[in-house]
Design an enzyme around this catalytic site. Sequence first.
Site, PDB file in Angstrom:
ATOM      1  N   ARG A 187       0.832  -1.196   0.000  1.00  0.00           N
ATOM      2  CA  ARG A 187       0.000   0.000   0.000  1.00  0.00           C
ATOM      3  C   ARG A 187       0.868   1.248   0.000  1.00  0.00           C
ATOM      4  NH1 ARG A 187      -4.534  -2.197   3.528  1.00  0.00           N
ATOM      5  NH2 ARG A 187      -4.000  -4.397   3.750  1.00  0.00           N
ATOM      6  N   ASP A 253      -3.844   3.970   3.236  1.00  0.00           N
ATOM      7  CA  ASP A 253      -3.554   2.571   3.547  1.00  0.00           C
ATOM      8  C   ASP A 253      -4.468   1.626   2.767  1.00  0.00           C
ATOM      9  OD1 ASP A 253      -5.357   3.879   5.597  1.00  0.00           O
ATOM     10  OD2 ASP A 253      -5.768   1.785   6.058  1.00  0.00           O
TER      11      ASP A 253
END
Length: 452
Positions: A187, A253
Amino acid sequence: MPTDPQAYHPAAALLDLGTTLSDPVEAARFPATRLRFRNDRAAAGVGLATLDDGEWIDAFGRFVPLPGTLPQPLALRYHGHQFRQYNPDIGDGRGFTFAQLHDRDGRLMDLGTKGSGTTPYSRFGDGRLTLKGGVREILATEMLEALNVPTSRTLSLIETGEELVRGDEPSPTRSAVLVRLSHGHIRIGSFQRLAYHQDEAGMRALVRYVLANLYGEELDDPIRLLDHVVGRTATLAARYMAAGFVHGVLNSDNINVTGESFDYGPWRFAPTWDAAFTAAYFDHAGLYAFGRQPEAIHWDVMQLASSLRVIAESDPLIATLETFAPRYQEAITAALLWRLGVVPHTPDADRALVQTMERALRTTQVPLDRFFFDVFGGVLPADYGEDWQALRAALAGYASRTSRGHRYWRGEPCGLLIDEVEAIWAPIAAADDWTALNDKVAAIREMGEALA
Protein backbone atom coordinates in the site's frame (compact mmCIF):
# COMPACT_ATOMS: atom_id res chain seq x y z
CA MET A 1 -2.43 -31.12 -1.32
CA PRO A 2 -3.27 -31.79 -4.99
CA THR A 3 -2.54 -28.55 -6.82
CA ASP A 4 -2.67 -28.33 -10.62
CA PRO A 5 0.95 -28.86 -11.76
CA GLN A 6 0.36 -26.93 -14.99
CA ALA A 7 -0.92 -23.80 -13.25
CA TYR A 8 0.45 -23.90 -9.68
CA HIS A 9 3.62 -21.79 -9.42
CA PRO A 10 4.42 -20.96 -5.78
CA ALA A 11 6.60 -18.06 -4.67
CA ALA A 12 7.85 -16.52 -1.46
CA ALA A 13 9.11 -13.12 -2.60
CA LEU A 14 7.98 -11.35 0.60
CA LEU A 15 10.66 -13.19 2.50
CA ASP A 16 13.28 -11.18 0.57
CA LEU A 17 12.22 -8.12 2.58
CA GLY A 18 13.06 -9.75 5.90
CA THR A 19 11.45 -7.81 8.76
CA THR A 20 11.10 -4.59 6.74
CA LEU A 21 7.44 -5.05 5.96
CA SER A 22 5.83 -7.71 8.14
CA ASP A 23 5.58 -9.76 11.31
CA PRO A 24 4.95 -13.53 11.45
CA VAL A 25 1.59 -14.36 13.05
CA GLU A 26 -0.68 -17.33 13.71
CA ALA A 27 -4.18 -17.81 12.36
CA ALA A 28 -7.08 -17.98 14.79
CA ARG A 29 -8.56 -21.37 15.58
CA PHE A 30 -12.26 -21.32 14.74
CA PRO A 31 -15.00 -23.42 16.33
CA ALA A 32 -16.44 -24.20 12.88
CA THR A 33 -15.42 -24.03 9.22
CA ARG A 34 -18.42 -24.10 6.88
CA LEU A 35 -17.57 -23.40 3.25
CA ARG A 36 -19.90 -20.75 1.88
CA PHE A 37 -18.23 -19.57 -1.34
CA ARG A 38 -15.39 -20.87 -3.45
CA ASN A 39 -14.32 -19.02 -6.59
CA ASP A 40 -13.08 -21.81 -8.85
CA ARG A 41 -12.78 -19.42 -11.78
CA ALA A 42 -10.19 -17.39 -9.87
CA ALA A 43 -8.61 -20.47 -8.30
CA ALA A 44 -7.99 -22.06 -11.71
CA GLY A 45 -5.68 -19.19 -12.63
CA VAL A 46 -3.30 -20.09 -9.80
CA GLY A 47 -3.62 -23.87 -9.85
CA LEU A 48 -5.97 -24.29 -6.88
CA ALA A 49 -9.28 -25.26 -8.48
CA THR A 50 -8.45 -28.97 -8.11
CA LEU A 51 -8.73 -28.87 -4.31
CA ASP A 52 -11.73 -30.74 -2.95
CA ASP A 53 -13.87 -29.01 -0.33
CA GLY A 54 -12.00 -30.56 2.59
CA GLU A 55 -8.65 -29.50 1.22
CA TRP A 56 -10.07 -26.07 0.44
CA ILE A 57 -11.18 -25.64 4.05
CA ASP A 58 -7.78 -26.79 5.30
CA ALA A 59 -6.06 -24.20 3.10
CA PHE A 60 -8.44 -21.27 3.53
CA GLY A 61 -10.13 -21.87 6.88
CA ARG A 62 -7.37 -23.55 8.91
CA PHE A 63 -4.45 -22.09 6.89
CA VAL A 64 -2.46 -25.24 6.45
CA PRO A 65 0.53 -23.92 4.45
CA LEU A 66 0.30 -24.32 0.69
CA PRO A 67 3.27 -26.21 -0.80
CA GLY A 68 6.34 -24.20 -1.72
CA THR A 69 5.19 -20.78 -0.60
CA LEU A 70 5.28 -18.81 2.67
CA PRO A 71 5.87 -21.09 5.67
CA GLN A 72 3.90 -18.82 8.03
CA PRO A 73 1.34 -16.02 7.67
CA LEU A 74 2.72 -12.46 7.66
CA ALA A 75 0.86 -9.43 9.02
CA LEU A 76 1.95 -6.41 7.00
CA ARG A 77 3.06 -3.19 8.66
CA TYR A 78 1.96 0.19 7.36
CA HIS A 79 0.82 3.65 8.35
CA GLY A 80 -1.65 5.86 6.54
CA HIS A 81 -3.77 8.95 6.28
CA GLN A 82 -7.32 8.11 7.31
CA PHE A 83 -9.72 10.86 6.25
CA ARG A 84 -6.60 13.04 5.89
CA GLN A 85 -5.42 12.40 9.47
CA TYR A 86 -2.09 10.59 9.78
CA ASN A 87 -2.22 7.38 11.80
CA PRO A 88 1.02 5.56 12.71
CA ASP A 89 -0.81 2.91 14.75
CA ILE A 90 -2.24 0.70 12.03
CA GLY A 91 -1.28 -2.40 10.06
CA ASP A 92 -2.96 -5.72 9.27
CA GLY A 93 -5.26 -5.90 12.28
CA ARG A 94 -7.53 -8.74 11.16
CA GLY A 95 -5.72 -10.19 8.21
CA PHE A 96 -2.42 -11.47 6.88
CA THR A 97 -0.71 -12.63 3.70
CA PHE A 98 -0.19 -16.39 3.79
CA ALA A 99 0.83 -17.40 0.28
CA GLN A 100 2.22 -16.04 -2.98
CA LEU A 101 1.64 -17.62 -6.38
CA HIS A 102 2.29 -16.71 -10.00
CA ASP A 103 -0.84 -16.69 -12.15
CA ARG A 104 -1.15 -17.86 -15.74
CA ASP A 105 0.09 -14.44 -16.95
CA GLY A 106 3.16 -14.65 -14.72
CA ARG A 107 1.94 -12.00 -12.28
CA LEU A 108 2.86 -12.39 -8.62
CA MET A 109 -0.36 -12.83 -6.66
CA ASP A 110 -0.90 -12.70 -2.91
CA LEU A 111 -3.41 -14.72 -0.94
CA GLY A 112 -4.53 -12.46 1.90
CA THR A 113 -7.21 -12.75 4.54
CA LYS A 114 -9.88 -10.75 6.30
CA GLY A 115 -11.15 -12.02 9.63
CA SER A 116 -8.31 -14.47 10.39
CA GLY A 117 -7.66 -13.34 13.97
CA THR A 118 -5.72 -10.81 15.98
CA THR A 119 -2.24 -9.54 15.11
CA PRO A 120 0.14 -7.03 16.72
CA TYR A 121 -1.88 -4.33 14.92
CA SER A 122 -5.36 -5.28 16.11
CA ARG A 123 -5.37 -2.63 18.84
CA PHE A 124 -8.80 -3.06 20.49
CA GLY A 125 -10.33 -5.12 17.67
CA ASP A 126 -11.20 -8.81 17.77
CA GLY A 127 -9.56 -9.63 14.42
CA ARG A 128 -12.81 -11.06 13.05
CA LEU A 129 -15.06 -10.43 10.04
CA THR A 130 -18.84 -10.59 9.99
CA LEU A 131 -20.42 -13.01 7.56
CA LYS A 132 -22.40 -10.11 6.10
CA GLY A 133 -19.16 -8.22 5.48
CA GLY A 134 -17.85 -11.24 3.60
CA VAL A 135 -21.00 -11.48 1.47
CA ARG A 136 -20.72 -7.79 0.63
CA GLU A 137 -17.11 -8.25 -0.46
CA ILE A 138 -18.06 -11.13 -2.75
CA LEU A 139 -20.65 -8.91 -4.41
CA ALA A 140 -18.33 -5.92 -4.75
CA THR A 141 -15.46 -7.85 -6.29
CA GLU A 142 -17.65 -9.82 -8.69
CA MET A 143 -19.42 -6.66 -9.89
CA LEU A 144 -16.24 -4.64 -10.31
CA GLU A 145 -14.52 -7.44 -12.21
CA ALA A 146 -17.49 -7.58 -14.59
CA LEU A 147 -17.35 -3.78 -15.05
CA ASN A 148 -13.65 -3.82 -16.01
CA VAL A 149 -12.36 -2.30 -12.76
CA PRO A 150 -8.97 -3.69 -11.61
CA THR A 151 -9.87 -5.41 -8.36
CA SER A 152 -8.86 -8.09 -5.92
CA ARG A 153 -10.97 -11.23 -6.31
CA THR A 154 -12.80 -12.94 -3.49
CA LEU A 155 -11.43 -16.48 -3.56
CA SER A 156 -13.12 -18.01 -0.52
CA LEU A 157 -15.60 -17.33 2.27
CA ILE A 158 -15.87 -19.72 5.21
CA GLU A 159 -18.27 -19.26 8.11
CA THR A 160 -16.44 -19.74 11.41
CA GLY A 161 -19.12 -20.31 14.03
CA GLU A 162 -18.56 -17.34 16.34
CA GLU A 163 -20.97 -14.63 17.46
CA LEU A 164 -19.68 -11.10 16.98
CA VAL A 165 -20.86 -7.83 18.43
CA ARG A 166 -20.85 -4.86 16.06
CA GLY A 167 -22.24 -1.37 16.46
CA ASP A 168 -23.31 -0.93 12.84
CA GLU A 169 -25.43 -4.08 12.36
CA PRO A 170 -27.73 -6.21 14.52
CA SER A 171 -25.70 -8.16 17.08
CA PRO A 172 -24.69 -10.80 17.83
CA THR A 173 -23.94 -11.57 14.22
CA ARG A 174 -22.26 -14.44 12.42
CA SER A 175 -18.52 -14.61 11.73
CA ALA A 176 -16.47 -15.58 8.70
CA VAL A 177 -12.97 -15.63 7.27
CA LEU A 178 -12.42 -14.37 3.73
CA VAL A 179 -9.50 -14.99 1.39
CA ARG A 180 -8.74 -12.56 -1.42
CA LEU A 181 -6.53 -13.10 -4.43
CA SER A 182 -4.70 -9.86 -5.16
CA HIS A 183 -1.84 -8.56 -7.28
CA GLY A 184 0.15 -7.53 -4.21
CA HIS A 185 -0.86 -6.05 -0.88
CA ILE A 186 1.74 -3.26 -0.85
CA ARG A 187 0.00 0.00 0.00
CA ILE A 188 0.96 3.63 -0.16
CA GLY A 189 0.86 3.38 3.62
CA SER A 190 3.67 0.79 3.49
CA PHE A 191 5.96 3.51 2.11
CA GLN A 192 4.61 6.08 4.56
CA ARG A 193 5.68 3.94 7.49
CA LEU A 194 9.25 3.73 6.18
CA ALA A 195 9.34 7.49 5.60
CA TYR A 196 8.02 8.09 9.12
CA HIS A 197 10.99 6.12 10.48
CA GLN A 198 13.41 7.67 7.96
CA ASP A 199 14.36 4.13 6.95
CA GLU A 200 16.33 4.77 3.76
CA ALA A 201 17.55 1.17 3.40
CA GLY A 202 14.05 -0.20 3.93
CA MET A 203 12.62 2.28 1.41
CA ARG A 204 15.13 1.26 -1.26
CA ALA A 205 14.41 -2.41 -0.59
CA LEU A 206 10.66 -1.88 -0.94
CA VAL A 207 11.07 0.11 -4.16
CA ARG A 208 13.17 -2.74 -5.59
CA TYR A 209 10.65 -5.33 -4.42
CA VAL A 210 7.69 -3.57 -6.04
CA LEU A 211 9.45 -2.84 -9.31
CA ALA A 212 10.85 -6.37 -9.60
CA ASN A 213 7.91 -8.42 -8.39
CA LEU A 214 4.86 -6.32 -9.30
CA TYR A 215 6.09 -4.49 -12.40
CA GLY A 216 8.71 -6.90 -13.76
CA GLU A 217 11.55 -4.37 -13.82
CA GLU A 218 14.91 -4.99 -12.17
CA LEU A 219 15.46 -1.36 -11.21
CA ASP A 220 16.21 0.74 -8.14
CA ASP A 221 14.36 3.85 -9.31
CA PRO A 222 11.77 5.58 -7.11
CA ILE A 223 10.74 7.92 -9.94
CA ARG A 224 9.95 4.95 -12.13
CA LEU A 225 7.91 3.44 -9.33
CA LEU A 226 5.93 6.64 -8.85
CA ASP A 227 5.31 6.85 -12.58
CA HIS A 228 3.81 3.37 -12.55
CA VAL A 229 1.62 4.14 -9.56
CA VAL A 230 0.38 7.43 -11.01
CA GLY A 231 -0.64 5.67 -14.22
CA ARG A 232 -2.31 2.72 -12.52
CA THR A 233 -4.20 4.79 -9.93
CA ALA A 234 -5.40 7.30 -12.53
CA THR A 235 -6.86 4.34 -14.41
CA LEU A 236 -8.43 2.98 -11.21
CA ALA A 237 -10.09 6.33 -10.47
CA ALA A 238 -11.44 6.53 -14.01
CA ARG A 239 -12.87 3.04 -13.93
CA TYR A 240 -14.52 3.64 -10.55
CA MET A 241 -16.32 6.56 -12.16
CA ALA A 242 -17.33 4.65 -15.28
CA ALA A 243 -18.65 1.82 -13.08
CA GLY A 244 -20.62 4.25 -10.90
CA PHE A 245 -18.78 2.81 -7.91
CA VAL A 246 -18.03 4.52 -4.59
CA HIS A 247 -15.36 2.78 -2.52
CA GLY A 248 -16.16 4.78 0.59
CA VAL A 249 -12.79 4.71 2.37
CA LEU A 250 -10.02 5.87 0.02
CA ASN A 251 -7.42 6.28 2.75
CA SER A 252 -3.77 5.95 1.79
CA ASP A 253 -3.55 2.57 3.55
CA ASN A 254 -6.31 1.35 1.19
CA ILE A 255 -4.50 2.24 -2.05
CA ASN A 256 -2.51 -0.62 -3.54
CA VAL A 257 0.60 0.45 -5.48
CA THR A 258 -0.47 -1.82 -8.35
CA GLY A 259 -3.61 0.30 -8.79
CA GLU A 260 -5.82 -2.64 -7.90
CA SER A 261 -8.91 -1.89 -5.82
CA PHE A 262 -9.35 -3.90 -2.63
CA ASP A 263 -10.66 -3.94 0.96
CA TYR A 264 -14.38 -3.31 0.61
CA GLY A 265 -16.16 -1.83 3.60
CA PRO A 266 -18.97 0.72 3.16
CA TRP A 267 -19.00 0.60 -0.66
CA ARG A 268 -22.00 1.42 -2.81
CA PHE A 269 -22.94 1.87 -6.43
CA ALA A 270 -24.39 5.30 -7.25
CA PRO A 271 -28.01 5.18 -8.49
CA THR A 272 -27.43 8.24 -10.72
CA TRP A 273 -24.53 10.43 -11.87
CA ASP A 274 -24.50 12.37 -8.60
CA ALA A 275 -21.12 13.80 -7.64
CA ALA A 276 -22.18 14.21 -3.99
CA PHE A 277 -23.29 10.60 -3.48
CA THR A 278 -21.39 8.97 -0.57
CA ALA A 279 -21.03 5.38 0.56
CA ALA A 280 -19.93 5.70 4.20
CA TYR A 281 -22.43 6.98 6.74
CA PHE A 282 -19.51 8.49 8.68
CA ASP A 283 -18.19 10.49 5.70
CA HIS A 284 -20.05 13.60 6.83
CA ALA A 285 -17.97 16.01 4.73
CA GLY A 286 -18.27 13.92 1.56
CA LEU A 287 -14.48 13.59 1.32
CA TYR A 288 -14.81 10.33 -0.61
CA ALA A 289 -18.04 11.13 -2.46
CA PHE A 290 -18.53 9.72 -5.96
CA GLY A 291 -17.32 12.81 -7.78
CA ARG A 292 -14.35 13.41 -5.46
CA GLN A 293 -12.75 9.99 -5.88
CA PRO A 294 -10.19 11.05 -8.52
CA GLU A 295 -9.11 13.94 -6.26
CA ALA A 296 -8.91 11.61 -3.25
CA ILE A 297 -6.78 9.04 -5.05
CA HIS A 298 -4.50 11.76 -6.44
CA TRP A 299 -4.05 13.12 -2.89
CA ASP A 300 -3.06 9.65 -1.69
CA VAL A 301 -0.50 9.32 -4.48
CA MET A 302 0.92 12.67 -3.37
CA GLN A 303 1.62 11.00 -0.01
CA LEU A 304 3.59 8.31 -1.80
CA ALA A 305 5.64 10.97 -3.58
CA SER A 306 6.25 12.72 -0.27
CA SER A 307 7.41 9.43 1.26
CA LEU A 308 9.82 8.75 -1.60
CA ARG A 309 11.66 12.00 -0.82
CA VAL A 310 13.64 9.90 1.64
CA ILE A 311 15.56 8.55 -1.38
CA ALA A 312 14.64 10.87 -4.29
CA GLU A 313 14.78 14.54 -5.30
CA SER A 314 11.61 16.61 -5.19
CA ASP A 315 11.57 18.02 -8.73
CA PRO A 316 11.21 14.73 -10.65
CA LEU A 317 8.67 13.50 -8.10
CA ILE A 318 6.57 16.64 -8.61
CA ALA A 319 6.88 16.41 -12.39
CA THR A 320 5.64 12.82 -12.29
CA LEU A 321 2.73 13.71 -10.00
CA GLU A 322 1.63 16.38 -12.45
CA THR A 323 0.92 13.71 -15.05
CA PHE A 324 -1.98 12.33 -13.00
CA ALA A 325 -4.61 14.72 -14.37
CA PRO A 326 -3.94 14.17 -18.09
CA ARG A 327 -3.64 10.43 -17.54
CA TYR A 328 -6.95 10.44 -15.68
CA GLN A 329 -8.63 12.36 -18.50
CA GLU A 330 -7.37 9.85 -21.03
CA ALA A 331 -8.43 6.94 -18.81
CA ILE A 332 -11.94 8.25 -18.07
CA THR A 333 -12.57 8.76 -21.77
CA ALA A 334 -11.46 5.21 -22.54
CA ALA A 335 -13.43 3.76 -19.62
CA LEU A 336 -16.68 5.48 -20.55
CA LEU A 337 -16.35 4.55 -24.22
CA TRP A 338 -15.87 0.95 -23.08
CA ARG A 339 -19.00 1.21 -20.94
CA LEU A 340 -20.91 2.70 -23.89
CA GLY A 341 -19.75 -0.23 -26.00
CA VAL A 342 -18.34 1.84 -28.86
CA VAL A 343 -15.07 1.94 -30.78
CA PRO A 344 -13.01 5.12 -30.16
CA HIS A 345 -12.74 7.79 -32.88
CA THR A 346 -10.34 10.69 -32.58
CA PRO A 347 -9.25 12.01 -29.17
CA ASP A 348 -11.18 15.27 -29.69
CA ALA A 349 -14.37 13.51 -30.75
CA ASP A 350 -14.09 11.01 -27.89
CA ARG A 351 -13.64 13.74 -25.28
CA ALA A 352 -16.60 15.65 -26.69
CA LEU A 353 -18.77 12.54 -26.58
CA VAL A 354 -17.88 11.87 -22.95
CA GLN A 355 -18.52 15.49 -21.93
CA THR A 356 -21.90 15.44 -23.67
CA MET A 357 -22.83 12.18 -21.99
CA GLU A 358 -21.83 13.41 -18.52
CA ARG A 359 -23.93 16.59 -18.98
CA ALA A 360 -26.95 14.52 -19.96
CA LEU A 361 -26.51 12.16 -17.02
CA ARG A 362 -26.22 15.05 -14.56
CA THR A 363 -29.19 16.89 -16.03
CA THR A 364 -31.59 13.97 -16.32
CA GLN A 365 -30.44 11.89 -13.32
CA VAL A 366 -31.43 8.79 -15.26
CA PRO A 367 -30.60 5.53 -13.45
CA LEU A 368 -27.03 4.61 -14.45
CA ASP A 369 -27.64 0.88 -14.83
CA ARG A 370 -30.62 1.53 -17.10
CA PHE A 371 -28.75 4.07 -19.22
CA PHE A 372 -25.64 1.99 -19.86
CA PHE A 373 -27.79 -1.05 -20.63
CA ASP A 374 -29.97 0.84 -23.10
CA VAL A 375 -27.19 2.71 -24.91
CA PHE A 376 -24.63 -0.10 -25.15
CA GLY A 377 -23.41 -0.25 -28.72
CA GLY A 378 -23.90 3.46 -29.29
CA VAL A 379 -27.60 3.70 -30.21
CA LEU A 380 -30.02 5.56 -27.95
CA PRO A 381 -33.53 4.07 -27.85
CA ALA A 382 -36.31 6.18 -29.36
CA ASP A 383 -37.90 6.91 -25.97
CA TYR A 384 -34.85 8.96 -24.90
CA GLY A 385 -36.31 12.37 -25.63
CA GLU A 386 -35.27 15.99 -26.09
CA ASP A 387 -32.73 16.06 -23.28
CA TRP A 388 -30.71 13.43 -25.13
CA GLN A 389 -30.53 14.96 -28.61
CA ALA A 390 -26.98 16.27 -28.13
CA LEU A 391 -25.78 12.81 -27.10
CA ARG A 392 -27.66 11.19 -29.95
CA ALA A 393 -25.84 13.49 -32.36
CA ALA A 394 -22.47 12.91 -30.68
CA LEU A 395 -22.92 9.13 -31.01
CA ALA A 396 -23.65 9.32 -34.73
CA GLY A 397 -20.91 7.53 -36.61
CA TYR A 398 -19.60 5.56 -33.63
CA ALA A 399 -19.44 1.83 -34.27
CA SER A 400 -20.31 -0.82 -31.71
CA ARG A 401 -17.28 -2.68 -30.35
CA THR A 402 -19.33 -5.87 -29.98
CA SER A 403 -22.80 -7.07 -30.84
CA ARG A 404 -25.83 -7.19 -28.57
CA GLY A 405 -26.34 -10.86 -29.45
CA HIS A 406 -25.55 -12.17 -25.96
CA ARG A 407 -28.63 -13.33 -24.04
CA TYR A 408 -27.92 -10.71 -21.36
CA TRP A 409 -29.21 -7.97 -23.67
CA ARG A 410 -32.61 -9.67 -23.93
CA GLY A 411 -33.24 -9.22 -20.22
CA GLU A 412 -32.94 -6.36 -17.74
CA PRO A 413 -29.85 -4.44 -16.56
CA CYS A 414 -27.82 -6.07 -13.81
CA GLY A 415 -27.22 -3.48 -11.09
CA LEU A 416 -26.21 -3.71 -7.46
CA LEU A 417 -27.74 -0.88 -5.46
CA ILE A 418 -27.83 -1.03 -1.67
CA ASP A 419 -31.45 -2.23 -1.42
CA GLU A 420 -30.60 -5.30 -3.49
CA VAL A 421 -27.50 -6.01 -1.40
CA GLU A 422 -29.70 -6.00 1.72
CA ALA A 423 -32.27 -8.20 -0.03
CA ILE A 424 -29.57 -10.73 -0.90
CA TRP A 425 -28.37 -10.82 2.72
CA ALA A 426 -31.86 -11.09 4.28
CA PRO A 427 -32.57 -14.78 3.45
CA ILE A 428 -29.07 -15.75 4.56
CA ALA A 429 -29.65 -14.08 7.92
CA ALA A 430 -33.20 -15.40 8.33
CA ALA A 431 -33.06 -18.92 6.89
CA ASP A 432 -29.48 -19.67 5.82
CA ASP A 433 -30.70 -19.49 2.24
CA TRP A 434 -27.84 -18.68 -0.16
CA THR A 435 -29.88 -18.92 -3.35
CA ALA A 436 -30.14 -15.18 -3.94
CA LEU A 437 -26.37 -14.69 -3.57
CA ASN A 438 -25.53 -17.56 -5.89
CA ASP A 439 -28.05 -16.36 -8.46
CA LYS A 440 -26.67 -12.83 -8.31
CA VAL A 441 -23.08 -13.96 -8.81
CA ALA A 442 -24.22 -15.93 -11.87
CA ALA A 443 -26.10 -12.89 -13.22
CA ILE A 444 -23.10 -10.61 -12.69
CA ARG A 445 -20.83 -13.03 -14.50
CA GLU A 446 -23.27 -13.22 -17.39
CA MET A 447 -23.22 -9.43 -17.63
CA GLY A 448 -19.42 -9.50 -17.60
CA GLU A 449 -19.42 -11.91 -20.54
CA ALA A 450 -21.76 -9.63 -22.48
CA LEU A 451 -19.70 -6.50 -21.78
CA ALA A 452 -16.47 -8.22 -22.73
